[in-house]
Design an enzyme around this catalytic site. Structure first.
Site, PDB file in Angstrom:
ATOM      1  CB  CYS A 110      -0.924   0.050   1.085  1.00  0.00           C
ATOM      2  SG  CYS A 110      -1.987   1.463   1.414  1.00  0.00           S
TER       3      CYS A 110
ATOM      4  CB  CYS B 110      -5.511  -1.070   3.372  1.00  0.00           C
ATOM      5  SG  CYS B 110      -5.316   0.560   3.443  1.00  0.00           S
TER       6      CYS B 110
END
Length: 362
Positions: free
Chosen positions: A38, A163
């Site tokens: 991420c 996420c």
């Protein structure tokens, strides 16, 4: 166990042997199956956002429960789970008013006098990042930092729900409450932006405009549900979006973390529209609305982790995937071993691909 450790900001992660503790009363030991890379991790790795070091980054993960503490009631050994960085205590003002993603999660960390969860072989502390530290073969986390999911769910796809998809879809369903027929513009088509676009399609948005400077990202956006695409770096991009929507969009969602992207989101709002900033911008930056924007009823908000209620939202998103509504396969660009993590982050800096996912040997 093997883990990717950050020793100095701006330096490559080192694959090291570390020692993980046994579960405390409310803790869960998880064998990590997969973890997405991420851009939030990159902010910490590059030192844009500070964090005590050495530390193990990684927060977008899924795995199998190996052991549980004596008081754990939400999961059991053998359960497939997705982790989530917005660990919640369950009893603070934010939790009891349904805003679990705002909980500071103080009760989910080990107390100052307790033994650390992760150490090096010499006994020195390795800091746990975002309550998770998922770039490792195992995670030791509070039970309120993970949720049981359908065991039929492939864990490499489940990882990105932790996420990117929770943030993007949560923004559509929770923070923006998009209703059928409303117009949505998404600025930035990385993992979070693509998940936002996909969720807007599921929500029935009438028009979904994806803005990104990279042609490959715009092509992915169309595959995931965008009705229109535009080069975000082109001159007059904001004016083009306002013109094509005859006055602007109901919702503009910034999913990059750049001031120019936030300004574009604000600039394309119609009267009464809402701009939502998801990206982690440099800490000194500010985003604002003009006096005329305010007089036009426009709104600006943040939505940490999409305003999620992850024990409810993540199983629903898993169900969306199993039913064919949520396209996680297109979001994942590649699957790599832990040893390829630094190369994965270099590809991320290039900006052309979506999500890289580390898959651990099981």
């Amino acid at each position: 166990m093997k883990a990717a450790v950050l020793f100095q900001p701006g330096q490559a992660l080192a694959i090291e042997d570390v020692v993980i503790s046994k579960p405390g009363p409310h803790e869960v030991l998880i064998r990590t199956a997969a973890c997405g890379l991420c851009h939030s991790d990159l902010h910490f790795i590059e030192g844009t956002y500070p964090h005590p070091i050495p530390a193990i980054p990684g927060h977008e993960a899924a795995g199998i429960v190996e052991a549980v503490g004596s008081e754990v009631r939400t999961v059991k050994v053998g359960d497939a789970v997705v982790s989530c960085l917005s660990a919640f205590c369950g009893h603070c003002e934010y939790c009891v008013t349904g805003r679990m993603s705002l909980c500071l999660g103080g009760d989910t960390r080990r107390a100052a006098g307790d033994a650390p969860r992760i150490t090096r072989p010499d006994g020195s502390i390795v800091n746990q990042m975002l309550n998770l530290s998922a770039f490792a073969e195992q995670m030791l986390i509070h039970e309120h930092a993970c949720v049981k999911i359908n065991p039929e769910m492939p864990l490499d796809r489940a990882a990105v729900i932790g996420c990117a998809v929770t943030t993007g879809a949560g923004t559509i369903f929770n923070a923006c409450k998009v209703t059928p027929g409303e117009t949505v513009a998404v600025v930035g088509c990385g993992g979070v932006g693509l998940a936002t676009i996909n969720a807007a399609k599921i929500a029935g948005a009438g028009r979904i405009i994806a803005a990104d400077p990279i042609p490959e990202k715009r092509e992915l956006a169309m595959k995931l549900g965008a009705t229109d695409v535009i080069d975000a770096s082109a001159d007059g991009a904001a004016a083009t979006i306002v013109e094509m929507t005859k006055g602007g969009v109901d919702h503009a969602i910034e999913a990059v973390g750049r001031p120019a992207s936030a300004q574009l989101a604000v600039s394309v709002l119609r009267r009464g529209g809402t701009a939502t900033i998801l990206g982690m911008m440099p800490l000194a930056e500010k985003v604002g609305l003009s006096a005329m924007d305010l007089l036009s009823g426009k709104k600006l908000q943040g939505a940490i982790m999409g305003g999620n209620r992850f024990p409810v939202d993540i199983p629903r998103l898993v169900d969306f995937y199993i039913r064919g509504l949520l396209d996680l396969d297109s979001i994942i660009a590649e699957r790599i071993p832990l040893s390829g993590i630094n190369e994965g982050f270099e590809k991320m800096k290039g900006g052309a691909s979506a999500r890289s996912v580390i898959v651990f040997a099981q």
